[in-house]
Write a protein that holds these residues in place. Structure first.
Motif, mmCIF file in Angstrom:
data_model
loop_
_atom_site.group_PDB
_atom_site.id
_atom_site.type_symbol
_atom_site.label_atom_id
_atom_site.label_comp_id
_atom_site.label_asym_id
_atom_site.label_seq_id
_atom_site.Cartn_x
_atom_site.Cartn_y
_atom_site.Cartn_z
ATOM 1 N N GLY A 37 0.792 -1.221 0.000
ATOM 2 C CA GLY A 37 0.000 0.000 0.000
ATOM 3 C C GLY A 37 0.826 1.273 0.000
ATOM 4 O O GLY A 37 0.365 2.324 -0.430
ATOM 5 N N ALA A 38 2.070 1.182 0.444
ATOM 6 C CA ALA A 38 2.856 2.403 0.687
ATOM 7 C C ALA A 38 3.246 3.125 -0.603
ATOM 8 O O ALA A 38 3.591 2.487 -1.587
ATOM 9 C CB ALA A 38 4.114 2.049 1.460
ATOM 10 N N GLY A 39 3.206 4.457 -0.556
ATOM 11 C CA GLY A 39 3.553 5.259 -1.727
ATOM 12 C C GLY A 39 4.929 5.876 -1.605
ATOM 13 O O GLY A 39 5.107 7.054 -1.896
ATOM 14 N N GLU A 40 5.906 5.084 -1.173
ATOM 15 C CA GLU A 40 7.253 5.661 -1.064
ATOM 16 C C GLU A 40 8.315 4.613 -1.387
ATOM 17 O O GLU A 40 8.113 3.421 -1.164
ATOM 18 C CB GLU A 40 7.492 6.254 0.320
ATOM 19 C CG GLU A 40 7.415 5.254 1.449
ATOM 20 C CD GLU A 40 7.616 5.921 2.812
ATOM 21 O OE1 GLU A 40 8.007 7.091 2.873
ATOM 22 O OE2 GLU A 40 7.377 5.246 3.819
ATOM 23 N N PRO A 41 9.469 5.065 -1.939
ATOM 24 C CA PRO A 41 10.552 4.137 -2.248
ATOM 25 C C PRO A 41 10.988 3.395 -0.982
ATOM 26 O O PRO A 41 10.942 3.955 0.117
ATOM 27 C CB PRO A 41 11.680 5.036 -2.756
ATOM 28 C CG PRO A 41 11.034 6.309 -3.147
ATOM 29 C CD PRO A 41 9.829 6.454 -2.276
ATOM 30 N N ASP A 42 11.404 2.144 -1.147
ATOM 31 C CA ASP A 42 11.777 1.327 0.017
ATOM 32 C C ASP A 42 13.263 1.430 0.334
ATOM 33 O O ASP A 42 13.757 0.687 1.162
ATOM 34 C CB ASP A 42 11.400 -0.137 -0.244
ATOM 35 C CG ASP A 42 11.993 -0.672 -1.529
ATOM 36 O OD1 ASP A 42 11.956 0.046 -2.542
ATOM 37 O OD2 ASP A 42 12.505 -1.808 -1.532
ATOM 38 N N TYR A 241 14.341 10.986 -5.065
ATOM 39 C CA TYR A 241 15.535 10.941 -4.217
ATOM 40 C C TYR A 241 15.282 10.221 -2.889
ATOM 41 O O TYR A 241 16.071 10.367 -1.951
ATOM 42 C CB TYR A 241 16.053 12.369 -3.973
ATOM 43 C CG TYR A 241 16.421 13.090 -5.258
ATOM 44 C CD1 TYR A 241 17.670 12.901 -5.855
ATOM 45 C CD2 TYR A 241 15.507 13.920 -5.906
ATOM 46 C CE1 TYR A 241 17.997 13.534 -7.047
ATOM 47 C CE2 TYR A 241 15.822 14.553 -7.101
ATOM 48 C CZ TYR A 241 17.070 14.354 -7.664
ATOM 49 O OH TYR A 241 17.391 14.973 -8.844
ATOM 50 N N ALA A 242 14.175 9.476 -2.824
ATOM 51 C CA ALA A 242 13.831 8.738 -1.599
ATOM 52 C C ALA A 242 13.884 9.669 -0.380
ATOM 53 O O ALA A 242 14.542 9.391 0.622
ATOM 54 C CB ALA A 242 14.756 7.533 -1.406
ATOM 55 N N MET A 243 13.183 10.810 -0.491
ATOM 56 C CA MET A 243 13.220 11.828 0.563
ATOM 57 C C MET A 243 11.821 12.155 1.077
ATOM 58 O O MET A 243 11.535 13.310 1.418
ATOM 59 C CB MET A 243 13.891 13.106 0.023
ATOM 60 C CG MET A 243 15.377 12.950 -0.256
ATOM 61 S SD MET A 243 16.100 14.446 -0.958
ATOM 62 C CE MET A 243 16.066 15.573 0.431
ATOM 63 N N THR A 244 10.952 11.143 1.151
ATOM 64 C CA THR A 244 9.558 11.419 1.529
ATOM 65 C C THR A 244 9.436 12.104 2.897
ATOM 66 O O THR A 244 8.583 12.957 3.093
ATOM 67 C CB THR A 244 8.730 10.112 1.523
ATOM 68 O OG1 THR A 244 9.494 9.093 2.169
ATOM 69 C CG2 THR A 244 8.414 9.662 0.114
ATOM 70 N N GLY A 245 10.304 11.735 3.831
ATOM 71 C CA GLY A 245 10.201 12.299 5.177
ATOM 72 C C GLY A 245 10.807 13.690 5.321
ATOM 73 O O GLY A 245 10.545 14.383 6.308
#
Ligand SMILES: Cc1ncc(COP(=O)(O)O)c(C=O)c1O
Length: 400
Positions: A37-42, A241-245
């Motif tokens: 379900g997650a919408g972010e790179p792992d 850039y895998a920077m969701t947070g």
């Protein structure tokens, strides 16, 4: 006097967050759950970007900044638009917010009046209609189904336009389908928009860097320079850039609009985090080679998931051009009953039974405005994807 506002009554909490919460609850209860379900790179934020954030802290860059972004970041954004999209913007035409989400929200808050309509191709990212409602406008979803690979056609766009249309929201590659518009497909849409000068274009390019098989990413102001003066080109560092947070998003467009967006931000959150802004400068100006490596990784996962889901009885899964989502159609499962005894009346029933009976968490299509489908995020390991898709195959085989 009511305690809660009428505005709140117009919106609903994010259904994608609700699914994530339910999966977390089952996991906490000891169930073997695989979350798709997650919408972010792992994967982790690249080291050079993390180091830039640490440096910003050590150098005391920890105070308020200009409301809509430090000059260094605005310069990096202008350079990015020129380098990657062939678009010329000056720093005055650029705004930086706390994630792409805030930037889109600022634009809608700054421009929508009651009665203003916003055309949103469906399936859509869950937040668009609710943000329009919060801002007092009227969302106009336009369904683009599997028969057009989930892409809006010029005829569908033309038919949705009225004198009240204020914005057209465009998202390619798309969340939730991964569909990416070719230059020709986008030009056909911009030709329609050229005939309707009262419409503004909000292009959400968040998944720009996640495209496969050499697919050429294009954005409206680039494909049709005649729309430059009424286009807001939105982007961000979260997904690429895998920077969701870190919460940095940005947009470029006409100065008057950018200034209005900054006014909204100045009275709500003020500047985005100073440390994250410095990390974003490094993301945009630093080495870009890991983007290509990630693209290949995601492409391999897409191929795995598309192939396995198309082998599941009753599912049809198009092969999208980008992002990290697929959006299989489940028409062949509707009306059947699961091995656990649930009648599959719609895609919500499918997703609920799938989670309860197999532990695979997906988001049902109704949340994105087009059914019967579900969204799979393949931003997880190949091993987890293989196991999850095997369980989906077994679940579908068990429908009778
Ligand atoms: C299409 C789309 N636009 C915007 C965003 C928001 O991105 P951010 O995390 O930078 O706010 C998302 C995040 O899921 C998205 O999928």
């Amino acid at each position: 006097m009511a305690f809660l506002s009428d505005t709140l009554a117009r919106v609903k909490p994010s259904p994608t967050i609700a699914v994530t919460q339910k999966a977390a609850e089952l996991k906490a209860a000891g169930k073997d759950v695989i979350g798709l379900g997650a919408g972010e790179p792992d994967f982790d934020t690249p080291q050079n970007i993390k180091d830039a954030g640490k440096r910003a802290i050590d150098e005391g860059k920890t105070k308020y900044t200009t409301v809509d972004g430090i000059p260094e970041l605005k310069a990096a954004i202008c350079a990015k638009f020129k380098r990657e999209n062939g678009l010329e913007y000056t720093p005055k035409q650029v705004t930086v917010g706390t994630g792409g989400k805030q930037v889109l929200y600022n634009a809608l808050m700054a421009t929508l009046n009651p009665g203003d309509e916003v055309i949103i191709p469906a399936p859509y990212w869950v937040s668009y209609p609710d943000m329009v409602l919060l801002a007092g406008g009227t969302p106009v979803p336009v369904a683009a189904g599997i028969e057009t690979q989930f892409k809006l056609t010029p005829a569908l766009l033309e038919a949705a336009i009225t004198p009240k249309t204020k914005w057209f929201i465009f998202n390619s590659p798309s969340n939730p389908t991964g569909a990416g518009y070719t230059r020709e497909e986008l030009k056909a849409l911009t030709d329609v928009l050229m005939r309707h000068p009262h419409i503004w274009i909000m292009s959400d390019d968040m998944y720009e860097h996640l495209t496969f098989d050499g697919f050429e990413f294009v954005t409206p102001a680039q494909v049709e320079p005649g729309l430059y003066d009424r286009t807001l080109t939105c982007n961000g560092v979260s997904k690429a850039y895998a920077m969701t947070g870190w919460r940095i998003g940005y947009a470029a467009g006409p100065v008057e609009l950018i200034r209005a967006m900054s006014t909204i931000q100045s009275q709500s959150t003020s500047n985005p985090c100073s440390i994250a802004q410095w990390a974003a400068v490094e993301a945009l100006n630093g080495p870009q080679d890991f983007l290509a490596a990630n693209r290949l990784l995601f492409q391999k996962r897409r191929d795995l998931v598309v192939s396995m889901l198309n082998q599941a009885k009753g599912l049809t899964c198009p092969r999208p051009e980008g992002a990290f989502y697929v959006y299989p159609d489940i028409s062949g499962c509707i009306g059947k009953t699961s091995a656990g005894g649930t009648k599959i009346t719609d895609d919500e029933a499918f997703a609920t039974a799938l989670l309860e009976e197999t532990g695979v968490a997906v988001v049902f299509g109704a949340a994105f405005g087009l059914s019967p489908n579900f969204r799979v995020s393949y931003a997880t390991s190949e091993a987890a994807l293989t196991e999850a898709c095997s369980r989906i195959q077994a679940f579908c085989a068990g429908l009778s």
